[in-house]
Scaffold this active site. Structure first.
Site, PDB file in Angstrom:
ATOM      1  N   CYS A  15     116.095   6.923  70.872  1.00 58.06           N
ATOM      2  CA  CYS A  15     115.036   7.902  71.132  1.00 58.06           C
ATOM      3  C   CYS A  15     114.119   7.348  72.213  1.00 58.06           C
ATOM      4  O   CYS A  15     114.292   6.219  72.683  1.00 58.06           O
ATOM      5  CB  CYS A  15     114.261   8.267  69.859  1.00 58.06           C
ATOM      6  SG  CYS A  15     113.059   7.036  69.349  1.00 58.06           S
ATOM      7  N   ASP A 421     101.683  21.389 109.213  1.00 56.08           N
ATOM      8  CA  ASP A 421     101.759  20.914 110.593  1.00 56.08           C
ATOM      9  C   ASP A 421     102.443  22.005 111.420  1.00 56.08           C
ATOM     10  O   ASP A 421     103.366  22.664 110.935  1.00 56.08           O
ATOM     11  CB  ASP A 421     102.559  19.621 110.657  1.00 56.08           C
ATOM     12  CG  ASP A 421     102.661  19.081 112.070  1.00 56.08           C
ATOM     13  OD1 ASP A 421     101.607  18.834 112.673  1.00 56.08           O
ATOM     14  OD2 ASP A 421     103.793  18.915 112.563  1.00 56.08           O
ATOM     15  N   GLY A 488      99.859  11.174 120.519  1.00 52.36           N
ATOM     16  CA  GLY A 488      98.842  12.212 120.618  1.00 52.36           C
ATOM     17  C   GLY A 488      98.358  12.480 122.021  1.00 52.36           C
ATOM     18  O   GLY A 488      97.568  13.406 122.243  1.00 52.36           O
ATOM     19  N   GLY A 503     101.567  14.217 130.044  1.00 56.38           N
ATOM     20  CA  GLY A 503     100.958  14.447 128.737  1.00 56.38           C
ATOM     21  C   GLY A 503      99.929  15.549 128.754  1.00 56.38           C
ATOM     22  O   GLY A 503     100.023  16.506 129.533  1.00 56.38           O
ATOM     23  N   ASP A 624     103.419  12.699 110.844  1.00 53.04           N
ATOM     24  CA  ASP A 624     102.968  13.331 109.601  1.00 53.04           C
ATOM     25  C   ASP A 624     103.033  12.386 108.403  1.00 53.04           C
ATOM     26  O   ASP A 624     102.475  12.686 107.352  1.00 53.04           O
ATOM     27  CB  ASP A 624     103.827  14.572 109.296  1.00 53.04           C
ATOM     28  CG  ASP A 624     103.786  15.597 110.411  1.00 53.04           C
ATOM     29  OD1 ASP A 624     102.711  15.756 111.012  1.00 53.04           O
ATOM     30  OD2 ASP A 624     104.821  16.232 110.680  1.00 53.04           O
TER      31      ASP A 624
END
Length: 734
Positions: A15, A421, A488, A503, A624
């Protein structure tokens, strides 16, 4: 320090308290970092420091606790069920025989002879079908714990030992014996064990189906070009295999030669076959449909996609959600509390209320005490959560929703905010160059050539789209040097000895490059939701490329359904305000955050959490991963990077955003089912134990024989598992 994680099978558990005992004891062992044991699947996962302890010693410790650990071996549920059926058959023979002796006229047999025969049958039953319970109870007590088998063993032995004493007149005890109670108890509990094994087998069917998908044999191609059929387990990385039409792909690999359509539905959920040709990846357990493929092996064994999926599902089933931790604490004190209540029951009937039941008050007191012991069912409480998790993770897998952590199913049911996102989640993540805006000093072809050169080493979706457009136009370019990607912002490198920047606008500003000459055209592109790529060479601004990313199908409907579920939806993107606004309007998302740097995504999640929100983060990229880890539930899109999938709690294999809604529905229904199970388990014990103790007898003449109490206890566990199986009727969105 070198850590290692191993999975292994455990035998001898009866159990959930057995599983908890193993966990508690192993946590005390030096070098063990974490331990999880799943009673439902009889498996364990241990992470340990290899400098301090090894696998052999771990297995030895488990043996000392009273259980057996061994290398993974999939004993199918049919075999387990047959073992339980065998014990059930023997116990029923004993029960039928003893009842026949009690109630059938048998000329020539005196009462004394009958009593001795009944004792022999009871003894054989205890030493055969009943021995499991006694061994388990001994192990439990030895480890200063108490499981269900402790209660059963005390009850059975109380009836048996008293009957022996009465048979031989020891301590002046003569008269009524109830060997049949001991035998019937074992038989009825065996019925419950068999039924429990059957429903547990049905609960793990999806995992068993996955295991059966793996190919047993493969056609190995030698360097000389000869084919030989070998066991798949013998394949190694770099081997070449031949896969003919209709055969199962045995490994994960890369196509060297041939073209064929491959059915990947069992892994990806996509119903349409996918065309595979030279350079394409194939996944083990998928089915080759049309042509012959020659494939180089890249992954084998535990590294394959199917093995990883199986491992994730098993780990999810072992994980304990918060609600289970509460149940574990209750279960730990439940058995000692029941033993104490059983003693109080005996003392009360024997000393205080003997006048209610007459001369046989000792027998009555003993029977009610035994009934209390055997009707109590900690297993029903212990199985309430893991069986629901097992069934729901299987349901999710069938619908291409991979649940990596059981706790995620509870948490996703409580979400009130979803952060999406943009790129790769709301949008396809596959951009097209729609606008080329050069300055007068730069031609369109020159602008695109510089952009392609700088993007050639990047895996960013925008960069890959620029390369595709340049190749489509037949452009050629030289190799760049000193390539550096600024997350980024964009790309910085040297091209033909001079600085090349590609960029966003902040990248240009940071390098003191002026871009005012085409601001009007840029604003027009932004209004239409275009992503912009600024290009500068040798400190001279050359122009801008405009790229468009298509919205995924079902996004607007998904957002609408999330609103209907009272879940706040927020989009985050590194793109400009205008792009975010345009995409948000098309997707039906009113709240968004624009110009978000990768490092800021996690901070945004934290801000929502600080305001009391339960946050789910949906993403697909490396950028992310920190936000996925920070969120209450990280939901990774299946087509995304391995890092995102490794970090996420739930993986949407099909890359369908509507699966976000399906995952939330599954979580809510799973949590509801767990609460139902716990309610009935607690309700059963709260009502059943007092009835077994005889509280209704003085008023209504209602009592409960120990054997029927045992039957009720056995079926309480079965009812909980069966209720979990009703989750299979869950109808998620199609």
């Amino acid at each position: 320090m070198a850590e290692q994680t191993i999975k292994f099978d455990i035998t001898g558990m009866h159990c959930v308290n057995c599983a908890m005992t193993i966990e508690r004891k192993l946590k005390e062992v030096q070098g063990v970092k974490s331990i999880r044991v799943n009673f439902s699947t009889n498996t364990g996962i241990v992470t340990y420091d290899t400098d301090v302890i090894n696998k052999a010693r771990l297995f030895h410790y488990i043996k000392d606790i009273g259980y057996a650990a061994k290398e993974r071996f999939q004993l199918d549920q049919t075999s387990k069920r047959h073992i339980q059926l065998g014990w059930l058959f023997l116990s029923i023979i004993g029960a039928v025989a003893i009842m026949a002796i009690m109630y059938m006229p048998l000329p020539g047999l005196s009462y004394a002879h009958k009593s001795f025969i009944m004792m022999m049958i009871a003894t054989a039953t205890l030493l055969g079908p009943g021995m499991d319970f006694f061994v388990s109870a001994y192990k439990s007590i030895k480890n200063l714990s108490a499981n269900m088998d402790v209660l059963v063993s005390i009850g059975v032995l109380s009836a048996y030992i008293y009957s022996i004493l009465a048979l031989y007149g020891i301590f002046g005890m003569r008269g009524h014996m109830f060997f049949e109670t001991a035998v019937m108890l074992i038989a009825f509990i065996r019925v419950g064990k068999y039924m429990e094994e059957r429903v547990k087998g049905r609960a793990s069917q999806v995992l068993q189906k996955l295991l059966r998908l793996q190919a047993a044999r493969a056609r190995l191609l030698s360097p000389e070009g000869k084919e030989s059929e070998v066991d798949t387990s013998l394949l190694r990385k770099g081997d070449t295999v031949v896969i003919r039409p209709g055969e199962i792909v045995p490994i994960d690999g890369e196509v060297l030669r041939g073209t064929s359509s491959v059915d990947e539905s069992m892994v990806t959920g996509e119903s349409m076959p996918v065309v595979k040709q030279e350079g394409d990846k194939v996944i083990g357990a998928t089915i080759n449909k049309t042509g012959v493929l020659v494939v180089r092996t890249n992954k084998v064994g535990e590294e394959t996609v199917l093995s990883q999926i199986i491992n994730m599902v098993e780990e999810a089933q072992m994980d304990r959600p918060p609600i289970q931790r509460f149940v574990d604490r209750v279960t730990n004190i439940f058995v000692p509390a029941v033993v104490a209540f059983s003693l109080i029951t005996f003392i009360s009937w024997y000393f205080l209320f003997s006048h209610v039941v007459g001369e046989q008050y000792f027998i009555w007191a003993l029977k009610t005490a035994v009934a209390v012991l055997v009707i109590a069912c900690p297993c029903a409480m212990g199985l309430a959560t893991p069986t629901a998790i097992m069934v729901s993770s299987g349901i999710g897998l069938e619908r291409s929703i991979l649940v990596k952590r059981a706790s995620a199913l509870e948490k996703i049911a409580q979400l009130n905010t979803i952060i999406l996102d943009k790129t790769g989640t709301i949008t396809e993540g596959h951009f097209e160059v729609t606008d080329t805006v050069p300055l007068k000093t730069a031609q369109e072809t020159e602008l695109l050539t510089y952009a392609a050169a700088g993007c050639s080493f990047s895996n960013h979706p925008l960069a890959r789209s620029v390369i595709e457009e340049a190749e489509k136009r037949g452009l050629v370019w030289d190799t760049v040097q000193d390539f550096h990607e600024e997350p980024g912002s964009g790309i910085a490198c040297h091209y033909k000895g001079k600085n090349l920047l590609i960029g966003n606008k902040p990248l240009m500003v940071s390098h003191s490059i002026r871009t005012e000459e085409i601001e009007d055209r840029v604003k027009e592109l932004e209004i239409h939701g275009k992503s912009l790529m600024y290009i500068a060479y040798d400190q001279t601004f050359l122009g801008v490329l405009g790229l468009m990313d298509r919205i995924k199908r079902n996004v607007r409907e998904t957002v609408e359904r999330l609103k209907q579920m009272n879940i706040r939806t927020v989009m985050i993107t590194g793109d400009s305000e205008q792009v975010a606004k345009a995409v948000g309007a098309e997707a039906g998302i009113e709240e968004y955050r624009a110009r978000v740097l990768p490092a800021e995504k996690m901070a945004i999640v934290k801000d929502f959490q600080k305001n009391g929100m339960s946050v789910g983060m949906v993403g697909d990229g490396i950028n992310d991963a920190p936000a996925l880890a920070q969120a209450d539930v990280g939901i990774a899109i299946g087509a995304g990077t391995d890092v995102a999938k490794e970090t996420g709690d739930i993986i949407l294999i099909r890359n369908d955003v509507m699966d976000i809604v399906r995952a939330i529905q599954l979580g809510r229904r799973t949590l509801s089912k767990i609460k139902q199970n716990l309610f009935w388990a607690f309700f059963y014990n709260v009502v059943g134990i007092p009835i077994a103790a005889g509280v209704l007898y003085p008023f209504f003449g209602i009592s409960l024989k120990p054997e029927y109490a045992g039957l009720a206890m056995a079926f309480s566990s079965v009812s909980v598992v069966t209720n979990s199986l009703l989750l299979k009727r869950t109808s998620l969105l199609n």
